[in-house]
Design an enzyme around this catalytic site. Structure first.
Site, PDB file in Angstrom:
ATOM      1  N   HIS A  73      42.705  10.606   0.053  1.00 43.76           N
ATOM      2  CA  HIS A  73      43.025  10.199   1.329  1.00 43.76           C
ATOM      3  C   HIS A  73      44.037   9.113   1.429  1.00 43.76           C
ATOM      4  CE1 HIS A  73      40.036  12.604   3.234  1.00 43.76           C
ATOM      5  NE2 HIS A  73      39.068  12.092   2.522  1.00 43.76           N
TER       6      HIS A  73
ATOM      7  N   GLU B 126      49.450  11.205   6.668  1.00 41.82           N
ATOM      8  CA  GLU B 126      48.137  10.508   7.341  1.00 41.82           C
ATOM      9  C   GLU B 126      48.496  10.210   8.709  1.00 41.82           C
ATOM     10  OE1 GLU B 126      45.399  10.341   5.663  1.00 41.82           O
ATOM     11  OE2 GLU B 126      45.860  10.779   3.741  1.00 41.82           O
TER      12      GLU B 126
ATOM     13  N   GLU C  33      38.012   5.891  14.147  1.00 39.43           N
ATOM     14  CA  GLU C  33      37.769   7.076  13.276  1.00 39.43           C
ATOM     15  C   GLU C  33      38.917   7.171  12.159  1.00 39.43           C
ATOM     16  OE1 GLU C  33      37.578   6.994  16.370  1.00 39.43           O
ATOM     17  OE2 GLU C  33      35.535   7.010  16.826  1.00 39.43           O
TER      18      GLU C  33
ATOM     19  N   HIS D 155      41.567   7.034   6.262  1.00 32.90           N
ATOM     20  CA  HIS D 155      42.851   6.599   5.294  1.00 32.90           C
ATOM     21  C   HIS D 155      42.785   5.349   4.867  1.00 32.90           C
ATOM     22  CE1 HIS D 155      44.337   5.647   9.155  1.00 32.90           C
ATOM     23  NE2 HIS D 155      44.505   6.934   9.532  1.00 32.90           N
TER      24      HIS D 155
END
Length: 711
Positions: free
Chosen positions: A666, A527, A571, A576
């Protein structure tokens, strides 16, 4: 994309054929009419060129619409039908969407009915498999409980040193310095924690014992002492594992932490040395006082009383020293824990194999006691005597050495005998204190220190009458111990864990030719703070787990949060869910990447859209000094190889097609788990297309459209 290309080619060919037919008709008419009419026809065609172009365009659109209808009705549905038919085998719950012409829809309905029947049979088979798996799981749990209760650390490895099984105590003992991350795992190399020279030396000893023709020989076993990376000292016992035809294909290591025992031995040695020095000084004082009294018998009473007091004081001091030594050494052991019992003939055979060469002939004498057992560290002693032999050959011109071994009460005399001019004692003593070019268990050694570790002494003696010299090492003799044996498993009993990994190929330069079904993988995901590493976006989380022998090892995971140097955008947080507060205080990427490199060592990397993750890792090479050079497979590219006619290749779309539940999306570890499940289900689908080796997979992936994307 392939369907569009086919449509374009078909439309172009069809339009070209129509144009050629029209041109052929006009050409045939022009040939059969007079020149005046031919000129009139040419002028008419030129005047109405716009009309002909418009008609050609209408023809092209008509052909396009007709061809598209044909493609939608037959060509495209049949192409997707072939991919869906393969999916039915991989995912019994998958159903083909009804589309296309009536005949195609009928075929789809028949295939769906067949799939429903197949799913029913598959469910029945799965139920039986689950029953058998539960029975096997009970056996595995019994083994796991037994392994967990063992006081020793246990490792089972294949012949290449890959770890197949280990217990909890082994995981606790063999740890790295990276926040307690275990240095061992299924499929990983034992050479990462134990010096390879020690393991290979022990394997050589076992193979030599297996070749011994004597029937009364104890089951083969070898022991050695190793120093781990954190300074711990362990004693290892190695026993062989055989396959069904009694060929050696692995070994079992039991490890015992003897650090405290070795430290106690060292303290004992220091205590003995200190006591010896103090005792000699005290006895010297007493002896001097006694000799003075004896020499001067006519000394005065005051002087005699003074010397008598000296004798009394020194005697009291000697008694106090002995008492203190007894108290300090009361907990010391009587044996040196780093030494193991070994048959003397095996030691001689090992020396003959290691020392002999073209320029130095090494033989065994006729006076070797075959019943003698020794307490030795065979690895260190062999290296030390090999060093001495090389010095004798290179510096003293010795061309032939003979080894003798005899018992002398509780000691054993190991002799190196050679012919020629006597060697100066000073030269030999210098060799004894010179550092050896190798180490044992991570310790720097000299010949003298090796002999001292054995509690022995060395004696050099010239024998002019025989024209030879003798270097004697006095070692401890021992009684043979019962060997550590492993009984062969009873026939018919199910195998536990991954013992079929004994036949796995090792990692090598020819890894491209290895079957993808037999390689070990690290599936990972990251991530990040954004999508552009060149613009300063950073990795904030790495999640990974390993695939070994076709199994996703969800107990061996890597899950780390990383504190970035910059701020997180809203964003990225919305994707995540990681916030700056969650990452504050977490380790920096410079500390996490070395841990991940160690976790992924000796494996192929697997990721979804791997080019994105690898670009971030590549950008960090200069800053962290960590590079990932192993091969990489991308499930995004492999999906396009397997299903070129499917519209979507996102992780969710692929998981849905293959029947993989999506959990923890995610998050780095959650995505890695889904990617691993997807990859395992892709392996048989790749095999259907003849893609069976790593090179096959990489070459096929490089031909896809997504492979051209650069980050």
């Amino acid at each position: 994309m392939i369907a569009r290309r086919r449509f374009g080619i078909a439309l172009t060919l069809l339009f070209a054929v129509q144009v050629l037919i029209g041109a052929a008709i006009l050409a045939s008419l022009a040939l059969d009419i007079p020149n005046a009419q031919r000129a009139w026809l040419r002028e008419m065609l030129l005047q109405r060129a716009a009309v002909w172009i418009a008609l050609s365009t209408l023809l092209l659109f008509a052909l396009g619409f007709g061809l598209k209808a044909l493609f939608d009705a037959y060509i495209t549905p049949v192409a997707r039908l072939a991919e869906d038919a393969v999916l039915l085998a991989a995912n019994p719950g998958h159903r083909i969407t009804v589309r296309g012409a009536r005949d195609v829809r009928v075929l789809v309905e028949k295939l769906n009915a067949l799939a429903a029947a197949h799913q029913t049979l598959h469910s029945d088979v799965q139920e039986k498999i689950e029953l058998a798996s539960r029975a096997l799981a009970e056996e595995k749990n019994r083994l796991a409980a037994l392994m967990a209760e063992l006081a020793l650390s246990v490792l089972v490895c294949n012949i290449d040193g890959r770890i197949l099984l280990f217990n909890t105590r082994a995981r606790q003992l063999l740890r790295t310095g990276h926040q307690g991350v275990s240095a061992i795992g299924l499929g990983r190399s034992v050479f990462g924690v134990i010096e390879s020279g020690l393991v290979l030396h022990a394997l050589e000893q076992i193979q030599h014992q297996l070749q011994d023709p004597r029937d009364d020989m104890a089951p083969p076993v070898c022991s050695f002492v190793a120093t781990l990376a954190d300074g711990q000292i362990v004693r290892a016992h190695m026993a062989p594992v055989f396959d069904s035809v009694r060929a050696l294909n692995g070994f079992v290591l039991t490890l015992e932490d003897i650090t405290r025992h070795v430290e106690a031995d060292n303290r004992r040695d220091a205590l003995v040395q200190s006591l010896t020095q103090d005792t000699r000084a005290t006895l010297a004082n007493i002896r001097a006082a006694v000799e003075t009294i004896q020499t001067f018998s006519d000394m005065s009473g005051a002087k005699r009383t003074q010397f008598t007091a000296i004798i009394g004081d020194e005697s009291m001091r000697l008694a106090a020293q002995i008492e203190r030594a007894v108290q300090q050494g009361s907990n010391a052991t009587d044996s040196r824990r780093e030494l193991e019992d070994m048959r003397g003939t095996d030691l001689i055979a090992l020396l003959l194999r290691r020392i002999g060469g073209p320029s130095l002939r090494v033989t065994a004498g006729d006076t070797i006691d075959a019943t003698l057992w020794l307490r030795v560290d065979s690895y260190a002693l062999t290296q030390a005597l090999a060093y001495l032999s090389r010095r004798l050959a290179a510096d003293a011109g010795v061309t032939e050495l003979r080894f003798d071994l005899q018992r002398a009460d509780r000691l054993a005399h190991l002799d190196l005998v050679w012919s020629g001019a006597p060697l100066p004692a000073d030269t030999l003593r210098a060799w004894e204190h010179a550092p050896l070019p190798v180490s044992a268990g991570g310790l720097a050694l000299t010949l003298n220190s090796v002999i001292a570790r054995h509690g022995g002494e060395s004696v050099y003696r010239c024998e002019p009458a025989e024209g030879r010299a003798r270097y004697r090492v006095m070692l401890q003799a021992a009684e043979p111990r019962s060997a550590f044996d492993i009984a062969p498993p009873p026939t018919g009993r199910p195998e536990f864990y991954d013992f079929d990994l004994f036949h796995q190929p090792g990692q090598s330069a020819e890894i491209d030719q290895c079957l993808i079904s037999q390689l070990s993988y690290t599936v990972f995901d990251t991530e990040t703070t954004g999508l552009d590493p060149a613009a300063g976006d950073e990795i904030i989380s790495i999640g990974a787990l390993r695939i070994v022998n076709g199994r996703l090892l969800q107990q061996e995971t890597f899950d780390r949060l990383i504190e970035p140097r910059g701020e997180l955008s809203a964003e990225s947080t919305s994707i995540h869910g990681l916030t700056h507060a969650m990452l504050k205080g977490q380790p920096r990427v410079e500390a996490v990447l070395p841990q991940f490199r160690d976790f992924a060592a000796d494996t192929v990397l697997v990721a979804h859209n791997a080019a994105f993750d690898m670009r971030f890792l590549q950008m960090l090479e200069a800053r962290t000094g960590v590079a990932f050079r192993q091969p990489v497979l991308d499930t995004l590219l492999l999906s396009q190889v397997i299903h070129p006619h499917q519209p979507g290749h996102s992780l969710e779309a692929i998981a849905a097609r293959l029947g993989v539940p999506v959990i923890g999306r995610h998050t780095a570890l959650g995505d890695a788990i889904v990617t691993g499940e997807v990859f395992l289900r892709m392996i048989p689908l790749l095999a259907e297309k003849g893609i069976v080796t790593l090179k096959d997979a990489r070459d096929a992936a490089q031909q896809t459209l997504y492979a051209r994307i650069r980050y």
